[in-house]
Structures are given as structure tokens and as C-alpha cells.
Scaffold this active site. Structure first.
Site, PDB file in Angstrom:
ATOM      1  N   LEU A  35      -3.667  21.934   1.392  1.00 20.48           N
ATOM      2  CA  LEU A  35      -4.777  21.486   2.236  1.00 20.48           C
ATOM      3  C   LEU A  35      -5.095  20.008   2.021  1.00 20.48           C
ATOM      4  O   LEU A  35      -5.005  19.500   0.910  1.00 20.48           O
ATOM      5  CB  LEU A  35      -6.012  22.343   1.963  1.00 20.48           C
ATOM      6  CG  LEU A  35      -5.812  23.854   2.168  1.00 20.48           C
ATOM      7  CD1 LEU A  35      -7.116  24.602   1.853  1.00 20.48           C
ATOM      8  CD2 LEU A  35      -5.357  24.181   3.587  1.00 20.48           C
ATOM      9  N   HIS A  39      -7.223  19.521   7.293  1.00 21.46           N
ATOM     10  CA  HIS A  39      -7.701  20.908   7.205  1.00 21.46           C
ATOM     11  C   HIS A  39      -9.213  20.936   6.976  1.00 21.46           C
ATOM     12  O   HIS A  39      -9.918  21.784   7.538  1.00 21.46           O
ATOM     13  CB  HIS A  39      -7.018  21.639   6.045  1.00 21.46           C
ATOM     14  CG  HIS A  39      -5.528  21.780   6.196  1.00 21.46           C
ATOM     15  ND1 HIS A  39      -4.640  21.102   5.408  1.00 21.46           N
ATOM     16  CD2 HIS A  39      -4.785  22.533   7.043  1.00 21.46           C
ATOM     17  CE1 HIS A  39      -3.399  21.435   5.751  1.00 21.46           C
ATOM     18  NE2 HIS A  39      -3.450  22.290   6.743  1.00 21.46           N
ATOM     19  N   GLN A  63       8.728  30.706  10.737  1.00 24.85           N
ATOM     20  CA  GLN A  63       8.674  29.501  11.564  1.00 24.85           C
ATOM     21  C   GLN A  63       9.509  28.355  11.018  1.00 24.85           C
ATOM     22  O   GLN A  63       9.440  27.247  11.532  1.00 24.85           O
ATOM     23  CB  GLN A  63       7.225  29.079  11.795  1.00 24.85           C
ATOM     24  CG  GLN A  63       6.503  28.526  10.582  1.00 24.85           C
ATOM     25  CD  GLN A  63       5.025  28.306  10.879  1.00 24.85           C
ATOM     26  OE1 GLN A  63       4.231  29.228  10.970  1.00 24.85           O
ATOM     27  NE2 GLN A  63       4.635  27.038  11.051  1.00 24.85           N
ATOM     28  N   SER A 187      -0.755  15.136   7.248  1.00 21.45           N
ATOM     29  CA  SER A 187       0.182  16.254   7.270  1.00 21.45           C
ATOM     30  C   SER A 187       0.545  16.553   5.825  1.00 21.45           C
ATOM     31  O   SER A 187       0.650  15.630   5.003  1.00 21.45           O
ATOM     32  CB  SER A 187       1.450  15.857   8.043  1.00 21.45           C
ATOM     33  OG  SER A 187       2.516  16.736   7.717  1.00 21.45           O
ATOM     34  N   SER A 188       0.767  17.831   5.542  1.00 21.45           N
ATOM     35  CA  SER A 188       1.180  18.180   4.182  1.00 21.45           C
ATOM     36  C   SER A 188       2.528  17.531   3.867  1.00 21.45           C
ATOM     37  O   SER A 188       2.859  17.306   2.709  1.00 21.45           O
ATOM     38  CB  SER A 188       1.282  19.694   4.040  1.00 21.45           C
ATOM     39  OG  SER A 188       0.056  20.269   4.428  1.00 21.45           O
TER      40      SER A 188
HETATM   41  O1  PAF Z   1      -0.185  24.761  11.769  1.00 27.20           O
HETATM   42  C1  PAF Z   1       0.121  25.488  10.804  1.00 27.20           C
HETATM   43  O2  PAF Z   1      -0.227  25.216   9.651  1.00 27.20           O
HETATM   44  C2  PAF Z   1       0.940  26.743  11.043  1.00 27.20           C
HETATM   45  O3  PAF Z   1       1.867  26.536  12.038  1.00 27.20           O
HETATM   46  C3  PAF Z   1       0.068  27.979  11.323  1.00 27.20           C
HETATM   47  C4  PAF Z   1      -0.746  27.804  12.595  1.00 27.20           C
HETATM   48  C5  PAF Z   1      -0.854  28.219  10.155  1.00 27.20           C
HETATM   49  C6  PAF Z   1       0.964  29.208  11.509  1.00 27.20           C
HETATM   50  O4  PAF Z   1       1.714  29.475  10.380  1.00 27.20           O
END
Ligand code: PAF
Length: 285
Positions: A35, A39, A63, A187-188
């Protein structure tokens, strides 16, 4: 410690069931952890218009492509919990992979068309993985609202499409991209960059802004705007452009000529780190 940590579907359902019985409105912020201030801005927005804020932390294997960063994606759970606690989150759902995908996943959510371009063209199964896990999270948590960052613009459009097509009773709230003072979108994955790479990164947003200015000053030719942007980005030897596109904001399809509102979006590699960003632009009448 006020925050509740749940690791199983049964447990998170039990907690949220009690909250719902109190007629509280539940806000869900789905995340993959690691985070950062972006976030935190989603959480803050959730706190401002929901009664009970749930954050999910789950690095979703579905994903990630075979050559992507699933294994090395950061997982600083202790630190994430501390950030959630300080941000006023009420409940964290941080399941193991085996909890979310307990048996073979046979059902997938695919939103047609919206994933054809931009990131979808380069990450073939990515959005199917995102839509599937978000559908699962919605069915697990039954939030009233769910919060997503505009940085992942195509993801946001796809989730909106899924919610509409599958009649999820969840209101999707889009939150503006949170940026470093030099413009870099949080972004992480920014943490992957070396200091020298990080120093190059602001050119991404500068280039998007220049494209927006050119459009807002009346340039309607997509090729001209794209050409200038790709040239500007390619001037830096450490940067490789994956795509730079101008799309319509709802269907996320490239436009041949710019009229009305568009979204300018790009993905670049700085060294081995892939960064994405986007900006809204409106062509004058
Ligand atoms: O944006 C993200 O962090 C991810 O794609 C999500 C929406 C948590 C789904 O895994």
C-alpha cells in the site's frame, strides 16, 4: 488494535453480515497490498462516504502473465496492516491463494471489447483475471460501494462494464490518480526502479500533459499527437514505449480523430519496470 484482520471467506462474511445488520454502508477497497499514498487516497474517499471500510489485500495470480512479476510482487503484510490501521480502515481481508482459489477455477468473467486495446493488447489474460477476482470479492463482501484508482483506467472501465452487464449491486467509485510532486503516478511497481530510472520517470506524465495541451489547443489528428509523444518518450535512451494511445473514455477504443472527450493512455518500460499512466483531455468544439 482496532482493526480486524480476516483470512477466510467465512470469517469476512460473518463480520460483514453483522455490519450489514446495523444498516451500515460497506465500502470495499480491493488492493494487492504494498500500500502507498494512492491506496490511502482510495481509503480516505471510502471513509468519507461509507460507514464501514474494508480493504482486501490479495496478490491475484490469475491476473499475472507467465513472464510477469507475480512471484516478486511485494507482500509487506505487517506494514500494510499498519497503514490500514492508521488510515482508519475497519477490516482487512487478506486471504491465501488457496482460500480464494480453493478448487479449480472454471468460471471466468470476460468483458468483451473494453479489453481489446491498451494494456489488454499486451497482457492477454490480465483483465479476465482482474474481472474474475473482483467479481469474487464482490460476491464475498457484498459491498455497497467499491473504490478504484483512475491510474488503472482500462481496469476501471472493465469493472464498470462487468457491474453493469452482470447486475452487481455495487456502486463503483473512481478516485483520481495520486501523484508524486514531480508527476509520477503512484504504483507499487515504482519501487522496482533504480534511482537513475526513477529520475527518468516524470517524463511519462509530462508527455501525457503535453498531449492533453495539444488536444485542448485544437489538434484533432491522433497521429500527430501520438507521434510527438512517442518521439518525446523515445528521446530518453532508458525508456521503451509499449503503447501510446488516444481512446474514447467509455468503450476504450482508439479514435481516428479527436472529438469531445478522450483518454490519453500509455505504457512504457523504464529498464525492466513497466509503468502505465493516463490523462483526460477534451477537444474544443
Ligand atoms: O488494481 C489492483 O490492485 C488489482 O488489479 C485489483 C483491482 C485489486 C484486482 O486484483
Amino acid at each position: 488494535v482496532r482493526i480486524v484482520l480476516t483470512r477466510t471467506i467465512q470469517d469476512v462474511r460473518k463480520h460483514l453480515e453483522l455490519i450489514r445488520r446495523q444498516s451500515k454502508r460497506i465500502g470495499l477497497v480491493p488492493t494487492m497490498g504494498a500500500l502507498h499514498a494512492g491506496h490511502a487516497s482510495l481509503i480516505e474517499r471510502a471513509r468519507s462516504d461509507s460507514d464501514f471500510v474494508t480493504v482486501s489485500i490479495f496478490v491475484n495470480p490469475l491476473q499475472f502473465g507467465p513472464n510477469e512479476d507475480y512471484l516478486r510482487y511485494p507482500r509487506p503484510l505487517e506494514r500494510d496492516l499498519e497503514i490500514c490501521e492508521n488510515a482508519g480502515v475497519d477490516l482487512v481481508f487478506a486471504p491465501e491463494v488457496t482460500e480464494v482459489y480453493a478448487s479449480e477455477q472454471r468460471t471466468f468473467v470476460e468483458v468483451s471489447r473494453l479489453g481489446d486495446h491498451l494494456c489488454g493488447a499486451f497482457r492477454p489474460e490480465h483483465f479476465r483475471g482482474v474481472a474474475t477476482v473482483v467479481a469474487k470479492l464482490f460476491n464475498i463482501a457484498h459491498p455497497d460501494r467499491a473504490y478504484f484508482g483512475e491510474k488503472d483506467y482500462q481496469q476501471l472501465a472493465i469493472i464498470r462494464g462487468m457491474v453493469k452487464d452482470l447486475n452487481f449491486g455495487v456502486e463503483i467509485v473512481a478516485v483520481p490518480t495520486f501523484r508524486e510532486p514531480d508527476g509520477l503516478a503512484l504504483s507499487s511497481r515504482n519501487a522496482y526502479m533504480s534511482p537513475a530510472e526513477r529520475a527518468l520517470a516524470p517524463v511519462v506524465f509530462q508527455t501525457l500533459r503535453a498531449a492533453k495541451t495539444s488536444i485542448e489547443q485544437g489538434e484533432r489528428r491522433t497521429d500527430v499527437v501520438k507521434g510527438a509523444a512517442i518521439k518525446a518518450l523515445s528521446r530518453e535512451s532508458g525508456i521503451r514505449v509499449q503503447y501510446f494511445e488516444i481512446v474514447d473514455p467509455l468503450e476504450v477504443q482508439p479514435v481516428a480523430e479527436i472529438h469531445g472527450e478522450v483518454r490519453v493512455a500509455c505504457a512504457v518500460f523504464i529498464g525492466n519496470t513497466r509503468l502505465i499512466d493516463n490523462i483526460a483531455a477534451v477537444s474544443p468544439e
